[in-house]
Design a protein around this motif. Structure first.
Motif, PDB file in Angstrom:
ATOM      1  N   GLU A 185      90.004 -11.361 111.610  1.00 21.01           N
ATOM      2  CA  GLU A 185      88.947 -11.039 110.367  1.00 21.01           C
ATOM      3  C   GLU A 185      89.248  -9.128 110.269  1.00 21.01           C
ATOM      4  O   GLU A 185      89.786  -8.453 111.232  1.00 21.01           O
ATOM      5  N   GLU A 186      89.356  -8.868 108.708  1.00 18.17           N
ATOM      6  CA  GLU A 186      89.955  -8.102 108.527  1.00 18.17           C
ATOM      7  C   GLU A 186      88.563  -7.477 108.138  1.00 18.17           C
ATOM      8  O   GLU A 186      87.741  -7.961 106.905  1.00 18.17           O
ATOM      9  N   ALA A 187      87.663  -5.891 107.734  1.00 18.35           N
ATOM     10  CA  ALA A 187      86.999  -5.676 107.187  1.00 18.35           C
ATOM     11  C   ALA A 187      87.393  -3.645 106.713  1.00 18.35           C
ATOM     12  O   ALA A 187      87.979  -3.029 107.578  1.00 18.35           O
ATOM     13  N   THR A 188      87.167  -3.115 105.495  1.00 15.01           N
ATOM     14  CA  THR A 188      86.687  -1.842 104.884  1.00 15.01           C
ATOM     15  C   THR A 188      86.015  -1.304 104.497  1.00 15.01           C
ATOM     16  O   THR A 188      84.427  -2.300 104.352  1.00 15.01           O
ATOM     17  N   ALA A 189      85.459  -0.537 104.604  1.00 12.52           N
ATOM     18  CA  ALA A 189      84.359   0.258 103.893  1.00 12.52           C
ATOM     19  C   ALA A 189      84.625   1.959 103.384  1.00 12.52           C
ATOM     20  O   ALA A 189      85.863   2.520 104.399  1.00 12.52           O
ATOM     21  N   THR A 190      84.307   2.199 102.363  1.00 13.80           N
ATOM     22  CA  THR A 190      84.332   3.658 101.329  1.00 13.80           C
ATOM     23  C   THR A 190      83.335   4.208 101.952  1.00 13.80           C
ATOM     24  O   THR A 190      82.582   4.061 101.253  1.00 13.80           O
ATOM     25  N   GLY A 191      83.625   5.591 101.353  1.00 13.69           N
ATOM     26  CA  GLY A 191      82.457   6.819 102.026  1.00 13.69           C
ATOM     27  C   GLY A 191      82.877   7.773 100.907  1.00 13.69           C
ATOM     28  O   GLY A 191      83.955   8.083 100.907  1.00 13.69           O
ATOM     29  N   ARG A 192      82.175   9.133 101.228  1.00 13.35           N
ATOM     30  CA  ARG A 192      82.543  10.395 100.892  1.00 13.35           C
ATOM     31  C   ARG A 192      82.430  11.033 102.488  1.00 13.35           C
ATOM     32  O   ARG A 192      82.160  10.780 103.574  1.00 13.35           O
ATOM     33  N   VAL A 193      83.287  12.180 102.391  1.00 14.68           N
ATOM     34  CA  VAL A 193      83.624  12.697 103.435  1.00 14.68           C
ATOM     35  C   VAL A 193      82.795  13.500 103.212  1.00 14.68           C
ATOM     36  O   VAL A 193      82.461  14.910 102.294  1.00 14.68           O
ATOM     37  N   THR A 194      80.911  14.006 104.826  1.00 16.03           N
ATOM     38  CA  THR A 194      80.438  13.897 104.502  1.00 16.03           C
ATOM     39  C   THR A 194      80.623  15.659 105.882  1.00 16.03           C
ATOM     40  O   THR A 194      79.895  16.445 106.263  1.00 16.03           O
ATOM     41  N   PHE A 195      81.543  15.892 106.300  1.00 10.36           N
ATOM     42  CA  PHE A 195      81.795  16.594 107.705  1.00 10.36           C
ATOM     43  C   PHE A 195      83.242  17.331 107.292  1.00 10.36           C
ATOM     44  O   PHE A 195      84.354  16.478 107.481  1.00 10.36           O
ATOM     45  N   PRO A 196      83.321  18.150 107.741  1.00  9.83           N
ATOM     46  CA  PRO A 196      84.813  18.508 108.029  1.00  9.83           C
ATOM     47  C   PRO A 196      85.707  18.308 109.538  1.00  9.83           C
ATOM     48  O   PRO A 196      84.629  18.048 110.336  1.00  9.83           O
TER      49      PRO A 196
END
Length: 228
Positions: free
Chosen positions: A68-79
């Motif tokens: 199985e494969e899964a992905t998730a997208t988000g914002r960069v919140t930490f350097p």
DNA sequence: GCGACAG
DNA sequence: ATCTTGTCGC
């Protein structure tokens, strides 16, 4: 639900590591290589658009085929801060893992676990938050010096803790005459077993199949989410 | 104070 | 991590 929480400042992040690190389990051997599921996780960034994509790929450990494969997208919140990589990557990685329907089994991370300045790298952190057995396989040296391992596949040299003389990880040769990878324990697995898993998963290439699958998937997902 | 430093 | 051409090799 996790990627929306406010990221900590660096000092808070460090003290959070020191707190969470007491929950790491180091006295379990872990699953046997070649059995059950093994999951690779990785992350790709688009600093331009402030986007981060994580991938989780579950493999059948016996055949190394994709379950199985899964992905998730988000914002960069930490350097990116050496030693605090988990705070940059983990929120999105958790989101990807939560989208899986299959049991992840053992999770293989890109980076370090125990062989970390505060003994709590990305692999340790992910293990404590999920309760899953985890190990870290890094491509580059970090805070511990080591002697070059022998030239044969399976040869290794220890990563020693400068203070207490403990072995915190290993530089492991997964392919003959090729630069080694750096293995360390995350959660609920022994170092011997972590190395055995790494060798099993890296039968044909320097990097474990788990990492290779997760790496290509998150890059693919990022370019599809970014440009054509 | 200076250098080193996972992804 | 990411920026990037050509090139060597199976």
């Amino acid at each position: 639900m996790n990627q929306h929480s406010t990221p900590p400042d660096e000092a808070t992040a460090r003290s959070l590591q020191d707190t969470l690190r007491t929950r790491v389990v180091l006295d379990e051997t872990g699953p046997a290589p070649g059995t059950g599921h093994v999951t690779g996780v990785d992350v790709a960034y688009d600093d331009e658009r402030d986007i981060v994509v994580a991938a989780a790929v579950v493999l059948d450990a016996a055949t190394l085929t994709v379950v199985e494969e899964a992905t998730a997208t988000g914002r960069v919140t930490f350097p990116y801060v050496p030693g605090l990589l988990a705070f940059r990557e983990i929120p999105t990685v958790l989101a990807a893992l939560e989208r899986l329907t299959a049991d992840p089994g053992l999770v293989v991370c890109d980076g370090y676990g125990l062989a970390h300045p505060r003994r709590f790298g990305l692999a340790s952190h992910l293990g404590v938050l999920t309760g899953l057995p985890t190990l870290g396989v890094a491509k580059n040296p970090f805070t511990f010096h080591h002697e070059p391992p022998g030239p044969a596949r399976g040869d290794f040299s220890p990563l020693f803790d400068a203070d207490d003389g403990t072995e915190v990880g290993r530089a492991l040769r997964t392919q003959p005459g090729v630069k080694p990878v750096f293995v360390s324990v995350g959660h609920r697995i022994s170092l011997d077993n972590a190395c055995a898993h790494t060798l099993w998963l890296a039968a044909s290439y320097r990097q474990p199949e788990t990492t290779r699958h997760a790496d290509s998937l998150c890059r693919r997902a990022l370019s599809e989410a970014t440009g054509v």
